[in-house]
Design a protein around this motif. Structure first.
Motif, PDB file in Angstrom:
ATOM      1  N   ALA A 159     -19.066 -25.220 -58.046  1.00 47.11           N
ATOM      2  CA  ALA A 159     -19.002 -24.498 -59.324  1.00 47.11           C
ATOM      3  C   ALA A 159     -18.904 -22.993 -59.103  1.00 47.11           C
ATOM      4  O   ALA A 159     -18.183 -22.298 -59.827  1.00 47.11           O
TER       5      ALA A 159
ATOM      6  N   HIS B 138     -11.502 -29.016 -67.377  1.00 46.01           N
ATOM      7  CA  HIS B 138     -11.958 -29.315 -66.021  1.00 46.01           C
ATOM      8  C   HIS B 138     -13.346 -28.710 -65.786  1.00 46.01           C
ATOM      9  O   HIS B 138     -14.269 -29.388 -65.331  1.00 46.01           O
TER      10      HIS B 138
ATOM     11  N   LEU C  68     -17.619 -36.479 -63.170  1.00 45.75           N
ATOM     12  CA  LEU C  68     -17.072 -35.847 -61.966  1.00 45.75           C
ATOM     13  C   LEU C  68     -15.738 -36.475 -61.571  1.00 45.75           C
ATOM     14  O   LEU C  68     -14.839 -35.780 -61.093  1.00 45.75           O
TER      15      LEU C  68
ATOM     16  N   ALA D 134     -13.319 -34.860 -63.780  1.00 44.30           N
ATOM     17  CA  ALA D 134     -13.090 -33.485 -63.325  1.00 44.30           C
ATOM     18  C   ALA D 134     -12.125 -33.465 -62.142  1.00 44.30           C
ATOM     19  O   ALA D 134     -11.254 -32.588 -62.053  1.00 44.30           O
TER      20      ALA D 134
ATOM     21  N   LEU E 117     -22.437 -29.523 -55.521  1.00 49.94           N
ATOM     22  CA  LEU E 117     -21.815 -29.305 -56.831  1.00 49.94           C
ATOM     23  C   LEU E 117     -21.992 -27.861 -57.305  1.00 49.94           C
ATOM     24  O   LEU E 117     -21.068 -27.280 -57.897  1.00 49.94           O
TER      25      LEU E 117
ATOM     26  N   GLY F  82     -16.444 -30.140 -54.059  1.00 44.55           N
ATOM     27  CA  GLY F  82     -16.734 -30.905 -55.267  1.00 44.55           C
ATOM     28  C   GLY F  82     -16.655 -32.407 -55.028  1.00 44.55           C
ATOM     29  O   GLY F  82     -17.508 -33.168 -55.473  1.00 44.55           O
TER      30      GLY F  82
ATOM     31  N   ALA G 221     -17.015 -30.749 -65.516  1.00 47.02           N
ATOM     32  CA  ALA G 221     -17.770 -30.605 -64.266  1.00 47.02           C
ATOM     33  C   ALA G 221     -19.151 -30.000 -64.515  1.00 47.02           C
ATOM     34  O   ALA G 221     -20.153 -30.448 -63.936  1.00 47.02           O
TER      35      ALA G 221
END
Length: 122
Positions: free
Chosen positions: A12, A104, A76, A79, A8, A43, A108
């Motif tokens: 990001a 979004h 998530l 997202a 994650l 992701g 997230a």
């Protein structure tokens, strides 16, 4: 759970790089769509790893983070849906409002904060 957090955080980082170009109004480089694809796949892999990790090792209720896992999964998932909206708009050649991309990212990042708490306290 740590592996999910790593995935994650990598997603990001890639998303942050993509958003800089979007906010500047400059088109992504020729391989920009590939970077966006990697962002989405990493992701989604993070979400999958989170689901598997929570199934095997649920967070302890004594740490106060018992509901964080489900919350992170829902966020998530949202997202991912917002990310798919961005992809659909790009395929149609439309530029989305920054609100969709901001939503979004916000959803997230909130999920990442929840997963970070699980890793730190779990």
């Amino acid at each position: 759970m740590t592996i999910a957090l790593v995935f994650l955080l990598l997603a990001a980082t890639l998303g942050g790089y993509l958003s800089i170009g979007y906010l500047r109004g400059t088109p992504p480089p020729a391989a920009g769509w590939m970077l966006g694809l990697v962002h989405g796949v990493v992701g989604a892999a993070g979400l999958l790893e989170l689901v598997i990790g929570l199934e095997r090792h649920p967070p302890p209720a004594s740490a106060g983070v018992a509901g964080f896992g489900v919350g992170a999964e829902v966020l998530l998932g949202l997202a991912i849906l917002l990310g798919l909206l961005v992809i659909m708009a790009a395929w149609r050649g439309k530029r989305l409002s920054g609100v969709v991309i901001g939503a979004h990212a916000s959803v997230a990042i909130t999920a990442i904060a929840l997963v970070s708490a699980i890793v730190a306290l779990g």
